[in-house]
Design a protein around this motif. Sequence first.
Motif, short mmCIF file in Angstrom:
data_model
loop_
_atom_site.label_atom_id
_atom_site.label_comp_id
_atom_site.label_asym_id
_atom_site.label_seq_id
_atom_site.Cartn_x
_atom_site.Cartn_y
_atom_site.Cartn_z
N LEU A 168 0.83 -1.37 0.13
CA LEU A 168 0.00 -0.12 0.12
C LEU A 168 0.85 1.40 0.06
CD1 LEU A 168 -2.46 -1.86 0.63
CD2 LEU A 168 -3.26 -0.05 2.25
N SER A 169 1.77 1.33 0.75
CA SER A 169 2.39 2.45 1.00
C SER A 169 3.16 3.02 -0.30
CB SER A 169 3.92 2.37 2.07
OG SER A 169 4.72 1.48 1.61
N HIS A 170 3.72 2.21 -1.09
CA HIS A 170 4.30 2.82 -2.46
C HIS A 170 3.61 2.36 -3.68
CE1 HIS A 170 7.52 3.54 0.31
NE2 HIS A 170 8.02 4.11 -0.43
N THR A 171 2.13 1.98 -3.61
CA THR A 171 1.39 1.42 -4.71
C THR A 171 0.28 2.64 -4.93
OG1 THR A 171 1.78 -0.77 -4.10
CG2 THR A 171 0.00 -0.03 -5.36
N SER A 172 0.28 3.09 -6.14
CA SER A 172 -0.61 4.35 -6.64
C SER A 172 -2.03 3.47 -6.74
CB SER A 172 -0.20 4.88 -7.60
OG SER A 172 0.80 5.76 -7.21
N MET A 173 -2.95 4.34 -6.27
CA MET A 173 -4.42 3.92 -6.44
C MET A 173 -5.20 5.16 -6.41
SD MET A 173 -4.93 1.04 -3.23
CE MET A 173 -3.65 -0.31 -3.02
N PRO A 174 -6.05 5.05 -7.23
CA PRO A 174 -7.19 6.38 -7.28
C PRO A 174 -7.91 6.37 -6.06
CG PRO A 174 -8.12 4.50 -8.82
CD PRO A 174 -7.00 3.85 -8.18
N VAL A 175 -7.75 7.59 -5.66
CA VAL A 175 -8.61 7.90 -4.28
C VAL A 175 -9.22 9.40 -4.47
CG1 VAL A 175 -8.09 8.63 -1.96
CG2 VAL A 175 -6.54 6.76 -2.84
N ASP A 176 -10.46 9.11 -4.02
CA ASP A 176 -11.32 10.49 -3.99
C ASP A 176 -10.89 11.36 -2.59
OD1 ASP A 176 -13.58 11.89 -4.99
OD2 ASP A 176 -14.47 11.31 -2.86
N ILE A 177 -10.69 12.33 -2.92
CA ILE A 177 -10.20 13.52 -1.74
C ILE A 177 -11.24 14.55 -1.86
CG2 ILE A 177 -8.53 15.01 -1.10
CD1 ILE A 177 -7.13 12.10 -1.44
N PRO A 178 -11.88 14.45 -0.79
CA PRO A 178 -13.16 15.45 -0.47
C PRO A 178 -12.48 17.05 -0.50
CG PRO A 178 -13.35 14.06 1.21
CD PRO A 178 -11.96 13.75 0.36
N ASP A 179 -13.28 18.15 -0.62
CA ASP A 179 -12.78 19.52 -0.34
C ASP A 179 -12.47 19.47 0.85
OD1 ASP A 179 -13.48 20.03 -3.00
OD2 ASP A 179 -15.55 20.93 -2.48
N GLN A 180 -11.68 20.56 1.24
CA GLN A 180 -11.38 21.03 2.61
C GLN A 180 -12.22 21.37 3.33
OE1 GLN A 180 -7.72 20.91 4.06
NE2 GLN A 180 -9.05 20.92 5.73
N ARG A 181 -13.24 21.95 2.78
CA ARG A 181 -14.53 22.71 3.37
C ARG A 181 -15.36 21.45 4.04
NH1 ARG A 181 -19.29 22.73 2.07
NH2 ARG A 181 -18.68 22.24 -0.09
N GLU A 182 -15.34 20.55 3.23
CA GLU A 182 -16.05 19.36 3.69
C GLU A 182 -15.48 18.74 4.73
OE1 GLU A 182 -18.47 17.14 -0.08
OE2 GLU A 182 -16.38 17.53 -0.31
N ILE A 183 -14.03 18.58 4.87
CA ILE A 183 -13.33 17.75 5.81
C ILE A 183 -13.54 18.53 7.26
CG2 ILE A 183 -11.08 17.22 6.70
CD1 ILE A 183 -11.85 15.22 4.60
N ASP A 184 -13.55 19.82 7.07
CA ASP A 184 -13.73 20.88 8.20
C ASP A 184 -14.84 20.54 9.00
OD1 ASP A 184 -11.10 21.65 7.68
OD2 ASP A 184 -11.64 23.60 6.80
N GLU A 185 -15.91 20.37 8.11
CA GLU A 185 -17.29 20.22 8.74
C GLU A 185 -17.21 18.99 9.65
OE1 GLU A 185 -19.84 22.41 5.07
OE2 GLU A 185 -20.02 20.31 5.24
N PHE A 186 -16.67 17.92 8.73
CA PHE A 186 -16.44 16.71 9.64
C PHE A 186 -15.64 16.56 10.52
CE2 PHE A 186 -14.88 12.41 9.97
CZ PHE A 186 -16.03 11.61 10.10
N LEU A 187 -14.77 17.29 10.63
CA LEU A 187 -13.58 17.31 11.70
C LEU A 187 -13.43 18.75 12.15
CD1 LEU A 187 -11.51 15.61 13.41
CD2 LEU A 187 -9.88 16.21 11.47
N PRO A 188 -14.21 19.35 13.07
CA PRO A 188 -13.98 20.57 13.45
C PRO A 188 -12.45 20.74 14.40
CG PRO A 188 -16.18 19.72 14.17
CD PRO A 188 -15.25 18.61 13.68
N LYS A 189 -12.24 21.96 14.63
CA LYS A 189 -11.19 22.18 15.44
C LYS A 189 -10.96 21.28 16.73
CE LYS A 189 -8.34 26.29 16.42
NZ LYS A 189 -7.13 25.55 16.20
N PHE A 190 -9.86 20.88 17.37
CA PHE A 190 -9.78 20.12 18.36
C PHE A 190 -10.08 21.05 19.62
CE2 PHE A 190 -6.40 18.28 21.22
CZ PHE A 190 -7.25 17.48 22.09
N LYS A 191 -10.93 20.68 20.58
CA LYS A 191 -11.14 21.41 21.67
C LYS A 191 -10.63 20.54 22.90
CE LYS A 191 -15.03 24.40 20.29
NZ LYS A 191 -15.60 23.27 19.38
N PRO A 192 -9.50 20.81 23.47
CA PRO A 192 -9.21 19.68 24.51
C PRO A 192 -9.82 19.86 25.61
CG PRO A 192 -7.47 21.69 24.39
CD PRO A 192 -8.49 21.81 23.14
N LYS A 193 -9.91 18.63 26.41
CA LYS A 193 -10.61 18.57 27.45
C LYS A 193 -9.82 18.94 28.70
CE LYS A 193 -13.52 15.34 30.30
NZ LYS A 193 -14.29 14.89 30.76
#
Lengths: 379, 75, 301
Positions: A168-193
């Motif tokens: 896997l590490s050195h083998t190319s495969m097609p990967v769908d990369i979402p927009d940064q905006r969508e990633i940010d929506e899914f993963l908001p900024k870390f709020k530490p406890k």
Amino acid sequence: MIDTGNYIAAKAAVMAKPDVVAAYPITPQTTVVEGIANYLEKGEFTGEYICVESEHSAMSACIGASAMGVRTFTATSSHGLLLMHEMLHWAALARLPIVMCNINRVIGPGWNIWADENDSISQRDTGWIQFYCSSNQEIFDTIIQSYKLAENEKVLLPVMINYNAFILSHTSMPVDIPDQREIDEFLPKFKPKWNLDINNPVTFGNIIGPEYYIKVRKAMQDAHKNAKKLIPEIAREWKKKFGRFHGDLLEKYRCDDAEYILLAMGAIAAESKVAVDEMQRKGLKIGLARIRTFRPFPKESILQLSENADLIVIDRNISVGSEGVLFNEVKAALYHKSDARVNGFITGLGGRDVTYKDIESMCRKTVEGKANECEWYGI
Amino acid sequence: MGKTGSWRVFRPVVDRLKCVKCLRCWVFCPEGVVRREEDGTVSIDYEYCKGCGICAAECKVKAITLVREEGDGGK
Amino acid sequence: MAIKDFPIEEYVLPGSAACPGCPATIALRIVLKALGKKTVMIVPACCTAVIESLYPHTSFNIPVMNIAFEAAAAGAAGVEAALRKLGKNDVTVLAWAGDGGTYDIGLQALSGALERETNFIYICYNNQIYSNTGIQRSGATPYAAWTTTTVGGKKEFRKEMGDIIRAHHIPYSAQTCISYPDDLYNKVKKAKEIEGPKYIEILTPCPPGWRFSMEKTVEMGRLAVETGVWALYECKNDVVTFNGKSRLILENKIKRVPIEEWMRPQGRFKHLFVPKKDVKRIKALEEHIEKIWERYRKYYI
């Protein structure tokens, strides 16, 4: 985007916006840290990048940064992971949501850079959550999901995303990369406890007596239990948002009506899908359960699978003096609760190629009743 | 944190009339139990003083003497 | 700065688990007075990990992160990177380690952090032994000293950590001793104002480790400086300046006190005096110290 597992990991790490990356190079992980360095140079990664002088320091620096309440990332492999061992325990006991990729590679001597899972399997008891990926898309998706999991206040544990060297590490495969905006929506900024804070002068990690220490361990175990619930929830949230699903704690493939279910991890599990297709085409009722999380261990799901099928376990690792580790743990999951037979194979060590034909012959040997309870394949 | 004064063998006693307010005892006290008083002299917090005697040893004018505890738990 | 002008605030709280007469707490009290409230401290395995007391209590009034023995500088590098990313430029990162954690097991991480220009202060409080684990030899233990792992006396001379540090050409490094609080305070204060990696080593004579009576902690540090066993100096941008009595020794304005004066009160050197004086080994250490001063004079006058 078509790229190798490592560059995809670098892309995912950067899109998760870690504040601090601390890493040390080791084959075959190097292109992950090189990838991040390139994103830094281009201004696409805006965090701090510490090029430490060892993996031990990489994990120590991630611990320091994470304790300050920021998001961290690192990557390593094989001997690098082993050198980190002490700090892996430290990170988990300190309940720091560090996310790390480990590219599964052989441990020396002799030197060998190919795929083998003994590096991460021997970190089994450190308290880290462990994922095993079977495609570059899964690497991307799991890295992002891992931050969400690690930083959940019911979990607060570090996460290790494992994938096989080169396959896997050195083998190319097609990967769908979402927009940064969508990633940010899914993963908001870390709020530490909690974090090191000059306005709240607390001492972390000082001497602790038996009356409290056992509770710390229990709390980690409870956090893993919570992770067991959250991993499927996060996977389903991902599916809803991005349309992709790699399974819960394990991924079932053509298990309906199966008389045998094959259990495997990483690249062998990906190859097993081909083998299952091939065998089913030939009339063998064999399905696949791909272990996606080794820690927390999907004990309940495995028990459920054993209700109507016997199990065949393939390990690309060995606990020398015992057996394949997955085989061992699968049996423990069934103890006193299932009559299913379990057969184990140890194969692929040192980067030995394991093809769908190999997997088919292991399965056939089992089905034909010719296999020992646990045996080596391909010696 | 414990009341570390309870296991002390010798207690330092300050003669505030002799004290020249140099604060060497204050700065060298490993425990931070030498209190600075308003008049510039010092006193000792016996709840936490471990009785090491550095204050007495470092006092240039011998304004601090060590007195054996009577076994009353440092009070 | 005069002692009376040191800040009154205490960051080491009374009631700690330190041994009576502990030099580490003397040092830490002064260091934290110089650094103030806005300090994050990283502590590896060392006496201070005990001094800070048992969970859920603490003896320190600043945020503290404990970390593994060899990891102080690397952990501090992570804290520093996070602070930079958070834009908190007014917080001092202090790595506070013993000589075992600095000279020996932590040397690699320290060297790495210095080379990477980590903006932090690394302080080694040097009691010349692994005292927390029960007085074993370290790279900082002097020749001929008894420890539990050098029962007949250490056979080797100590490592010159200052030379190793200076080879990194960091903006500021210094040696000081708890017996000179103004020297210690000023050096820490100076380090605080400088950007980049700073290294300060504090000689901290340990009563149980060196086997002397607990009220003599400060005196033993003073004797170390007066005999030349320890030198007070600082190195700013590669320029070395000797301070206080060490400067007078360097410039031959005063003579070093014979090393025996420092050794005799210490039980760890008792075998060199009782039952019979071991002239050979005392002389060997004396000559070794003299050689160090000759080198100092050659390079730093």
